[in-house]
Design a protein around this motif. Structure first.
Motif, PDB file in Angstrom:
ATOM      1  N   TYR A 114       0.845  -1.189   0.000  1.00 27.38           N
ATOM      2  CA  TYR A 114       0.000   0.000   0.000  1.00 27.38           C
ATOM      3  C   TYR A 114       0.885   1.247   0.000  1.00 27.38           C
ATOM      4  O   TYR A 114       1.767   1.394   0.843  1.00 27.38           O
ATOM      5  CB  TYR A 114      -0.916   0.008   1.225  1.00 27.38           C
ATOM      6  CG  TYR A 114      -1.674   1.308   1.370  1.00 27.38           C
ATOM      7  CD1 TYR A 114      -2.742   1.599   0.532  1.00 27.38           C
ATOM      8  CD2 TYR A 114      -1.279   2.254   2.309  1.00 27.38           C
ATOM      9  CE1 TYR A 114      -3.423   2.792   0.641  1.00 27.38           C
ATOM     10  CE2 TYR A 114      -1.957   3.452   2.422  1.00 27.38           C
ATOM     11  CZ  TYR A 114      -3.037   3.724   1.588  1.00 27.38           C
ATOM     12  OH  TYR A 114      -3.700   4.911   1.700  1.00 27.38           O
ATOM     13  N   THR A 163       1.095  10.338  -4.588  1.00 27.29           N
ATOM     14  CA  THR A 163       1.561   8.981  -4.894  1.00 27.29           C
ATOM     15  C   THR A 163       0.649   7.872  -4.386  1.00 27.29           C
ATOM     16  O   THR A 163       1.007   6.707  -4.453  1.00 27.29           O
ATOM     17  CB  THR A 163       2.962   8.766  -4.304  1.00 27.29           C
ATOM     18  OG1 THR A 163       2.916   8.939  -2.886  1.00 27.29           O
ATOM     19  CG2 THR A 163       3.954   9.746  -4.894  1.00 27.29           C
ATOM     20  N   GLY A 178      -1.653   4.812  -3.875  1.00 25.08           N
ATOM     21  CA  GLY A 178      -1.938   3.695  -4.768  1.00 25.08           C
ATOM     22  C   GLY A 178      -1.399   2.407  -4.175  1.00 25.08           C
ATOM     23  O   GLY A 178      -1.306   2.259  -2.952  1.00 25.08           O
ATOM     24  N   SER A 179      -1.028   1.465  -5.021  1.00 27.52           N
ATOM     25  CA  SER A 179      -0.442   0.208  -4.569  1.00 27.52           C
ATOM     26  C   SER A 179       0.627  -0.232  -5.555  1.00 27.52           C
ATOM     27  O   SER A 179       0.663   0.228  -6.701  1.00 27.52           O
ATOM     28  CB  SER A 179      -1.512  -0.881  -4.423  1.00 27.52           C
ATOM     29  OG  SER A 179      -2.117  -1.143  -5.678  1.00 27.52           O
ATOM     30  N   TYR A 191       3.331  -0.201 -10.503  1.00 24.17           N
ATOM     31  CA  TYR A 191       2.717   0.753  -9.586  1.00 24.17           C
ATOM     32  C   TYR A 191       1.348   1.151 -10.144  1.00 24.17           C
ATOM     33  O   TYR A 191       1.242   1.611 -11.278  1.00 24.17           O
ATOM     34  CB  TYR A 191       3.636   1.963  -9.434  1.00 24.17           C
ATOM     35  CG  TYR A 191       3.024   3.186  -8.794  1.00 24.17           C
ATOM     36  CD1 TYR A 191       2.237   3.095  -7.647  1.00 24.17           C
ATOM     37  CD2 TYR A 191       3.261   4.454  -9.332  1.00 24.17           C
ATOM     38  CE1 TYR A 191       1.695   4.220  -7.064  1.00 24.17           C
ATOM     39  CE2 TYR A 191       2.730   5.593  -8.747  1.00 24.17           C
ATOM     40  CZ  TYR A 191       1.940   5.469  -7.620  1.00 24.17           C
ATOM     41  OH  TYR A 191       1.404   6.584  -7.042  1.00 24.17           O
ATOM     42  N   TYR A 192       0.308   0.934  -9.320  1.00 28.70           N
ATOM     43  CA  TYR A 192      -1.052   1.256  -9.704  1.00 28.70           C
ATOM     44  C   TYR A 192      -1.473   2.538  -8.976  1.00 28.70           C
ATOM     45  O   TYR A 192      -1.731   2.522  -7.772  1.00 28.70           O
ATOM     46  CB  TYR A 192      -2.003   0.117  -9.329  1.00 28.70           C
ATOM     47  CG  TYR A 192      -1.547  -1.236  -9.821  1.00 28.70           C
ATOM     48  CD1 TYR A 192      -1.929  -1.717 -11.068  1.00 28.70           C
ATOM     49  CD2 TYR A 192      -0.710  -2.030  -9.035  1.00 28.70           C
ATOM     50  CE1 TYR A 192      -1.503  -2.956 -11.525  1.00 28.70           C
ATOM     51  CE2 TYR A 192      -0.273  -3.275  -9.480  1.00 28.70           C
ATOM     52  CZ  TYR A 192      -0.676  -3.718 -10.730  1.00 28.70           C
ATOM     53  OH  TYR A 192      -0.242  -4.942 -11.166  1.00 28.70           O
ATOM     54  N   HIS A 193      -1.525   3.652  -9.706  1.00 19.25           N
ATOM     55  CA  HIS A 193      -1.916   4.929  -9.106  1.00 19.25           C
ATOM     56  C   HIS A 193      -3.415   4.926  -8.846  1.00 19.25           C
ATOM     57  O   HIS A 193      -4.194   4.343  -9.605  1.00 19.25           O
ATOM     58  CB  HIS A 193      -1.524   6.077 -10.048  1.00 19.25           C
ATOM     59  CG  HIS A 193      -1.564   7.424  -9.400  1.00 19.25           C
ATOM     60  ND1 HIS A 193      -2.628   8.278  -9.544  1.00 19.25           N
ATOM     61  CD2 HIS A 193      -0.669   8.052  -8.606  1.00 19.25           C
ATOM     62  CE1 HIS A 193      -2.395   9.395  -8.872  1.00 19.25           C
ATOM     63  NE2 HIS A 193      -1.204   9.280  -8.291  1.00 19.25           N
ATOM     64  N   TYR A 194      -3.839   5.587  -7.760  1.00 14.05           N
ATOM     65  CA  TYR A 194      -5.233   5.483  -7.333  1.00 14.05           C
ATOM     66  C   TYR A 194      -6.213   6.018  -8.374  1.00 14.05           C
ATOM     67  O   TYR A 194      -7.384   5.630  -8.409  1.00 14.05           O
ATOM     68  CB  TYR A 194      -5.431   6.226  -6.008  1.00 14.05           C
ATOM     69  CG  TYR A 194      -5.502   7.739  -6.152  1.00 14.05           C
ATOM     70  CD1 TYR A 194      -6.728   8.390  -6.198  1.00 14.05           C
ATOM     71  CD2 TYR A 194      -4.343   8.491  -6.268  1.00 14.05           C
ATOM     72  CE1 TYR A 194      -6.792   9.762  -6.348  1.00 14.05           C
ATOM     73  CE2 TYR A 194      -4.399   9.858  -6.418  1.00 14.05           C
ATOM     74  CZ  TYR A 194      -5.623  10.495  -6.461  1.00 14.05           C
ATOM     75  OH  TYR A 194      -5.687  11.843  -6.624  1.00 14.05           O
ATOM     76  N   ASN A 195      -5.784   6.914  -9.279  1.00 14.38           N
ATOM     77  CA  ASN A 195      -6.714   7.469 -10.259  1.00 14.38           C
ATOM     78  C   ASN A 195      -6.687   6.723 -11.594  1.00 14.38           C
ATOM     79  O   ASN A 195      -7.168   7.226 -12.609  1.00 14.38           O
ATOM     80  CB  ASN A 195      -6.427   8.956 -10.481  1.00 14.38           C
ATOM     81  CG  ASN A 195      -5.080   9.195 -11.140  1.00 14.38           C
ATOM     82  OD1 ASN A 195      -4.346   8.240 -11.421  1.00 14.38           O
ATOM     83  ND2 ASN A 195      -4.743  10.443 -11.390  1.00 14.38           N
ATOM     84  N   ARG A 250      -3.902   5.374 -13.285  1.00 16.80           N
ATOM     85  CA  ARG A 250      -2.668   5.375 -14.070  1.00 16.80           C
ATOM     86  C   ARG A 250      -1.798   4.174 -13.675  1.00 16.80           C
ATOM     87  O   ARG A 250      -1.799   3.742 -12.521  1.00 16.80           O
ATOM     88  CB  ARG A 250      -1.905   6.683 -13.858  1.00 16.80           C
ATOM     89  CG  ARG A 250      -2.705   7.898 -14.288  1.00 16.80           C
ATOM     90  CD  ARG A 250      -2.042   9.193 -13.888  1.00 16.80           C
ATOM     91  NE  ARG A 250      -0.863   9.465 -14.701  1.00 16.80           N
ATOM     92  CZ  ARG A 250      -0.135  10.582 -14.586  1.00 16.80           C
ATOM     93  NH1 ARG A 250      -0.467  11.502 -13.687  1.00 16.80           N
ATOM     94  NH2 ARG A 250       0.911  10.761 -15.354  1.00 16.80           N
ATOM     95  N   LEU A 251      -1.062   3.642 -14.642  1.00 16.27           N
ATOM     96  CA  LEU A 251      -0.259   2.439 -14.433  1.00 16.27           C
ATOM     97  C   LEU A 251       1.181   2.709 -14.855  1.00 16.27           C
ATOM     98  O   LEU A 251       1.427   3.200 -15.960  1.00 16.27           O
ATOM     99  CB  LEU A 251      -0.838   1.277 -15.237  1.00 16.27           C
ATOM    100  CG  LEU A 251      -0.126  -0.073 -15.128  1.00 16.27           C
ATOM    101  CD1 LEU A 251      -0.200  -0.601 -13.701  1.00 16.27           C
ATOM    102  CD2 LEU A 251      -0.759  -1.073 -16.092  1.00 16.27           C
TER     103      LEU A 251
END
Length: 572
Positions: free
Chosen positions: A351, A367, A369-370, A385-389, A391-392
């Motif tokens: 996390y 930053t 995300g997970s 990295y998986y951004h909360y909005n 984006r990858l």
């Protein structure tokens, strides 16, 4: 209480076996006089920064403090190279500073001091009105031996009594085969009802419940034998045995090679010219190994220890699956002040909160995300990295120590952003819209400009007229180069020296704008057509800002070029 349900208050530190730094270590903690059966000293033992083998030895502790002196044996965890000791009910009552030292005593007679250390026992409030009796307790190997002998003697007596009882029962059953058969059948049924698994080759059909912290392991014998640094090309023989005089399988390996030598049961991994140890796999339980280098043998014991490659267990209330020393399929937290460089273990769902370090430059401090890691080796790890909005991002970590792989296609922290279908469509729609807007704007501008054009825009502009000059190196003419569209027209006429221009032989020479701009400052020859002697006019062009300049050469005033004069100059 079952061992797995016991609670301990642990105090300890890593102890390095070395002749250096032998001053007493402050454990920086304390127990209470009410820590009954819970005050545990625990020490991981290392040598040369590696776990120290604890086979074929006993560990003992010597302590002295307020009105007590104690020597006792310790518990040993060979797999983890740890030594632990639980303070007994009498010792814990002696509050105050405690000085202690840990010793290792080998079965063949050797012994060594591991380290001195000290800690405190605080007097609990409930114990402050009690008197403590002076205690001296020395428990050495002889005490342990006597205790075990007594236990064995008691066990021997019990076993003899049991055997005697069985003999009586068997004698009574010898004449009654039916009764014996019935008992055997009952025993068989009891075993079946117990549904017990065989040690090898059996199949479980129901749930197996294990409450241990590590419930299942797959292990092998990890062999580590000191050979010293050897030059490339040196042949080393590593042999294993059951004792110092009984040797079995061996392998020969060449330093600097790249191949593992041996089989699945016993092998040695490649040895580099900078490595001091031969490392490989040997059968679990192997006690002895030796190296033979240039005819010189070096024998060592306890060089093979069990090492787990698969572990299934739990850490408190969190289950884990360990593969080759890394945990998989578990949860972990990377706090807002932590670092993406710590996202290193396969299968973990990290996390990520705000302001994590070494994030993609494009997200700044936003930053949340997970992240996950995909481990190829200890020096080759991929991160997603998986951004909360939505984006990858992806990046590659390599080398030792691990560092981001930065190229012209990544940002400064090594990240590359993956494009999503929605994102790509949004960018395509915007690009199309921007292109349409730009095209419309340019079309409107072109139309406006075209309407504003006048014939004068394309009209010729006279620089000089009614001339009769040789156009020598002292004669120059200028024009506004911004007004030139096509080029320059130079009109010449036949000329008689001493008389002047003749009213015939007129001809106009065209020099393109492109030619002028490509040949600035160069001598350019303009040949006169139909001339009998190859007459020409030599000129050069210059441009400074919007001012263009035409200059001649002195040769234009000498024969045969002096037979022609420049009569008119214009640009178009």
């Amino acid at each position: 209480m079952a061992e797995n349900n016991k609670v301990y208050k642990d105090l300890g530190t890593e102890l390095e076996i070395s002749s250096s730094h032998q001053s007493s270590i402050d454990l920086k903690g304390s127990f209470s006089t009410q820590d009954i059966q819970t005050a545990r000293l625990i020490f991981p033992i290392e040598k040369d920064k590696m776990p120290f083998p604890l086979s074929s030895l006993t560990a003992s502790i010597y302590m002295k403090g307020n009105d007590f002196v104690l020597q006792d044996t310790c518990s040993i965890n060979k797999d983890l190279s740890k030594v632990s000791y639980i303070l007994d009910d009498d010792t814990i009552k002696h509050f105050g500073s405690v000085q202690a030292e840990l010793y290792l005593r080998y079965n063949q007679g050797q012994s060594l001091s591991v380290h001195k250390f000290h800690f405190k026992i605080d007097q609990a409030l409930v114990d402050q009105d009690l008197d403590v009796i002076y205690q001296v307790y020395i428990r050495d190997l002889e005490d342990v031996k006597a205790e075990y002998i007594a236990n064995f003697e008691n066990l021997d007596t019990e076993l003899r009594q049991m055997l005697e009882g069985l003999r009586v029962e068997i004698t009574g059953l010898e004449g009654d085969s039916d009764a014996l058969s019935a008992k055997l059948i009952a025993l068989e049924q009891t075993l079946i009802a117990m549904d017990a698994l065989k040690k090898s080759g059996d199949t479980a059909t129901g749930t197996i419940n294990n409450t241990a912290e590590v419930g299942y392991t797959v292990s092998y014998g990890y062999l580590r034998h000191y050979v010293g640094v050897q030059t490339s090309g040196t042949t080393i023989r590593i042999q294993i045995g059951s004792s110092a005089t009984s040797w079995g399988k061996y392998v020969d390996i060449v330093v600097g090679g790249t191949e593992t030598v041996g089989d699945n049961e016993f092998c040695i991994f490649p040895i580099s010219p900078t490595a001091a140890y031969a490392i490989g796999i040997a059968p679990v339980g192997t006690k002895w190994s030796k190296s033979i280098i240039n005819g010189v043998e070096k024998v060592a014991s306890n060089t093979t220890n069990m090492k787990s490659v698969v572990e299934i267990g739990r850490n408190k209330d969190i289950g884990f699956l360990g593969i080759n020393g890394s945990n998989a399929l578990t949860d972990a937290i990377v706090s807002s002040n932590d670092d993406f460089n710590n996202v290193l273990e396969f299968g973990r769902n990290y996390y990520i909160s705000a302001s994590a370090k070494n994030a993609p430059v494009a997200v700044g401090t936003d930053t949340a995300g997970s992240a996950t890691a995909y481990v190829r080796s200890v020096s080759s790890i991929g991160q997603v990295y998986y951004h909360y909005n939505g984006r990858l991002f992806y990046r590659y970590m390599r080398n030792s120590p691990l560092a981001p792989y930065v190229t012209s296609k990544t940002d400064a922290n090594g990240w590359v952003e993956f494009e999503t279908v929605v994102g790509a469509q949004t960018k395509a729609d915007k690009a199309l819209s921007d292109a349409k807007t730009d095209a419309t704007t340019k079309a409107n501008t072109a139309e406006t400009n075209s309407k504003a054009y006048t014939d004068s825009y394309f009209a010729s502009k006279t620089i000089a007229s009614n001339l009769a000059i040789y156009l020598s190196d002292t004669q120059s003419y200028t024009w506004n180069h911004a007004n030139m569209k096509k080029g320059m027209y130079i009109e010449v006429v036949r000329y008689t020296v001493g008389t002047g221009s003749n009213d015939y032989g007129y001809f106009e020479i065209f020099v393109s704008k492109d030619f002028i701009e490509r040949r600035l400052g160069k001598a350019c020859w303009l040949p006169i057509p139909q001339s009998a002697s190859g007459e020409k006019k030599a000129v050069k062009f210059a441009i400074s800002g919007n001012v263009g300049t035409l200059t001649g050469y002195a040769s234009n005033a000498t024969s045969p070029d002096s037979a022609w004069a420049v009569s008119n100059l214009r640009i178009d």
